[in-house]
Design a protein around this motif. Structure first.
Motif, PDB file in Angstrom:
ATOM      1  N   PRO A 212       1.034  -1.427  -0.075  1.00 40.15           N
ATOM      2  CA  PRO A 212       0.097   0.028  -0.056  1.00 40.15           C
ATOM      3  C   PRO A 212       0.712   1.668  -0.014  1.00 40.15           C
ATOM      4  O   PRO A 212       0.840   1.922   0.844  1.00 40.15           O
ATOM      5  CB  PRO A 212      -0.699  -0.125   1.129  1.00 40.15           C
ATOM      6  N   LEU A 213       1.032   1.405  -1.474  1.00 41.64           N
ATOM      7  CA  LEU A 213       2.397   2.701  -1.117  1.00 41.64           C
ATOM      8  C   LEU A 213       1.690   3.704  -1.042  1.00 41.64           C
ATOM      9  O   LEU A 213       2.561   5.065   0.025  1.00 41.64           O
ATOM     10  CB  LEU A 213       3.040   2.190  -2.713  1.00 41.64           C
TER      11      LEU A 213
ATOM     12  N   VAL B 109       0.848   8.320   5.338  1.00 45.46           N
ATOM     13  CA  VAL B 109       1.560   8.653   7.007  1.00 45.46           C
ATOM     14  C   VAL B 109       2.985   9.268   7.183  1.00 45.46           C
ATOM     15  O   VAL B 109       2.876   9.767   8.099  1.00 45.46           O
ATOM     16  CB  VAL B 109       1.625   7.211   6.956  1.00 45.46           C
ATOM     17  N   ARG B 110       3.609   8.783   6.195  1.00 46.38           N
ATOM     18  CA  ARG B 110       5.345   9.419   5.716  1.00 46.38           C
ATOM     19  C   ARG B 110       5.092  11.548   6.228  1.00 46.38           C
ATOM     20  O   ARG B 110       5.937  11.789   7.141  1.00 46.38           O
ATOM     21  CB  ARG B 110       6.435   8.812   4.963  1.00 46.38           C
ATOM     22  N   PHE B 111       5.231  11.822   4.485  1.00 46.77           N
ATOM     23  CA  PHE B 111       4.314  12.565   4.753  1.00 46.77           C
ATOM     24  C   PHE B 111       3.735  13.711   5.089  1.00 46.77           C
ATOM     25  O   PHE B 111       3.813  15.107   5.333  1.00 46.77           O
ATOM     26  CB  PHE B 111       4.962  13.389   2.691  1.00 46.77           C
ATOM     27  N   PHE B 112       2.743  13.424   5.758  1.00 47.34           N
ATOM     28  CA  PHE B 112       1.312  14.222   6.177  1.00 47.34           C
ATOM     29  C   PHE B 112       0.673  13.803   7.018  1.00 47.34           C
ATOM     30  O   PHE B 112       0.170  14.451   8.129  1.00 47.34           O
ATOM     31  CB  PHE B 112       0.529  13.384   5.358  1.00 47.34           C
TER      32      PHE B 112
ATOM     33  N   SER C 123      -1.474   6.553  12.914  1.00 47.50           N
ATOM     34  CA  SER C 123      -1.204   5.264  12.792  1.00 47.50           C
ATOM     35  C   SER C 123      -2.582   5.199  12.460  1.00 47.50           C
ATOM     36  O   SER C 123      -2.709   3.585  12.354  1.00 47.50           O
ATOM     37  CB  SER C 123       0.719   4.911  12.720  1.00 47.50           C
ATOM     38  N   GLU C 124      -2.786   5.452  13.682  1.00 43.67           N
ATOM     39  CA  GLU C 124      -3.691   4.528  14.654  1.00 43.67           C
ATOM     40  C   GLU C 124      -5.175   3.906  13.639  1.00 43.67           C
ATOM     41  O   GLU C 124      -6.022   2.891  14.039  1.00 43.67           O
ATOM     42  CB  GLU C 124      -4.582   4.675  16.187  1.00 43.67           C
ATOM     43  N   TYR C 125      -5.750   4.608  13.271  1.00 42.85           N
ATOM     44  CA  TYR C 125      -6.776   4.792  11.520  1.00 42.85           C
ATOM     45  C   TYR C 125      -6.411   4.348  10.752  1.00 42.85           C
ATOM     46  O   TYR C 125      -7.508   4.445  10.075  1.00 42.85           O
ATOM     47  CB  TYR C 125      -7.723   6.161  11.950  1.00 42.85           C
ATOM     48  N   VAL C 126      -5.516   4.261  10.030  1.00 44.87           N
ATOM     49  CA  VAL C 126      -4.926   4.107   8.988  1.00 44.87           C
ATOM     50  C   VAL C 126      -5.316   2.152   8.312  1.00 44.87           C
ATOM     51  O   VAL C 126      -5.070   1.805   9.478  1.00 44.87           O
ATOM     52  CB  VAL C 126      -3.267   3.845   8.721  1.00 44.87           C
ATOM     53  N   SER C 127      -5.863   2.497   7.180  1.00 45.92           N
ATOM     54  CA  SER C 127      -6.496   0.869   7.039  1.00 45.92           C
ATOM     55  C   SER C 127      -5.471   0.978   5.328  1.00 45.92           C
ATOM     56  O   SER C 127      -5.563   2.382   4.462  1.00 45.92           O
ATOM     57  CB  SER C 127      -7.508   1.383   6.746  1.00 45.92           C
ATOM     58  N   ALA C 128      -5.534  -0.226   4.401  1.00 45.43           N
ATOM     59  CA  ALA C 128      -5.143  -0.045   3.320  1.00 45.43           C
ATOM     60  C   ALA C 128      -6.136   1.070   2.055  1.00 45.43           C
ATOM     61  O   ALA C 128      -5.472   1.143   1.034  1.00 45.43           O
ATOM     62  CB  ALA C 128      -5.007  -1.129   2.575  1.00 45.43           C
ATOM     63  N   SER C 129      -7.697   1.226   2.564  1.00 46.18           N
ATOM     64  CA  SER C 129      -8.249   1.666   1.429  1.00 46.18           C
ATOM     65  C   SER C 129      -8.021   3.209   2.288  1.00 46.18           C
ATOM     66  O   SER C 129      -8.338   3.795   3.020  1.00 46.18           O
ATOM     67  CB  SER C 129      -9.459   1.485   2.096  1.00 46.18           C
ATOM     68  N   LEU C 130      -7.957   4.210   0.948  1.00 42.46           N
ATOM     69  CA  LEU C 130      -7.435   5.228   0.966  1.00 42.46           C
ATOM     70  C   LEU C 130      -8.615   6.265   1.602  1.00 42.46           C
ATOM     71  O   LEU C 130      -8.750   6.870   2.423  1.00 42.46           O
ATOM     72  CB  LEU C 130      -7.341   6.579  -0.379  1.00 42.46           C
TER      73      LEU C 130
END
Length: 223
Positions: free
Chosen positions: A58-59, A65-68, A72-79
């Motif tokens: 999931p680039l 996550v890295r630049f903005f 990360s607690e609410y990150v999923s693979a779907s944008l």
């Protein structure tokens, strides 16, 4: 974060889906010259980028996550589900909407191909069925399918960036095809151009477009 995207990393599945979708696309589109191959190349890049991120790495999510600094607690693979914070519910909603658009677009694409294939074989100008609603239903179907799968269902930086490029490429190709049709059919095609829009049906005809895509019977209006 790793738990919320643990279904990624399935590179074997990504390869299988890329091959199957690419086969389907080339089976019905069948590029004939370098201009068509150029448009098909953009679609191929779209397909690879989309499913490589969907099932592989999931680039887009990692870059955001890295630049903005997304939480990360609410990150999923779907944008979409990540941006709106709806988790699995957001993924389900975007999946249902995206697949609905994708399958509608595929139906329009295949039916448009069926009609124009028959017309070319018989050297006729087709103006009925889907062609009574838009002049290039194959491209309309392609746009709807790619938008549904690569923007609504599973958007990535590459799929969102490539989508307008694909639209521009096939718009250019459609204009070239229409110059050829004018050379073949003259005033009959000019009258057809004035009567029917290129890609987007008139207001109130979208439902008819979707319905016509499921019609397996020959339509009147082929000259």
């Amino acid at each position: 974060m790793n738990e919320s995207i643990n279904h990624t990393g399935a590179w074997g599945l990504a390869l299988i889906v890329i091959v199957l979708v690419s086969w389907f696309f080339y089976r019905y589109f069948a590029p004939k010259n370098w201009r068509e191959w150029a448009g098909a190349g953009a679609v191929q890049a779209f397909i690879i980028a989309l499913y490589a991120e969907m099932y592989g790495f999931p680039l887009t999510i990692y870059l955001l996550v890295r630049f903005f600094g997304l939480d990360s607690e609410y990150v999923s693979a779907s944008l979409w589900s990540t941006l709106v914070g709806l988790g699995e519910t957001g993924m389900l909603v975007s999946m249902l909407l995206g697949y609905g658009l994708a399958f509608t677009g595929i139906g329009i694409f295949i039916q448009g191909w069926r009609q124009v294939y028959k017309a070319r074989r018989e050297n006729h100008l087709v103006t009925g069925g889907l062609y009574a609603l838009v002049r290039h239903p194959q491209y309309t179907g392609l746009f709807i399918a790619l938008f549904g799968e690569g923007v609504v269902h599973w958007p990535t930086l590459f799929s969102i960036g490539l989508f307008p490029v694909i639209v521009l490429a096939y718009t250019w190709l459609a204009h070239r095809e229409e110059r050829q049709m004018l050379a073949w059919f003259g005033d009959a095609y000019r009258a057809y151009q004035r009567r029917v829009p290129m890609f987007i049906p008139r207001w109130g005809q979208w439902r008819k477009l979707a319905g016509s895509s499921r019609n397996t019977h020959d339509e009147p209006g082929v000259h």
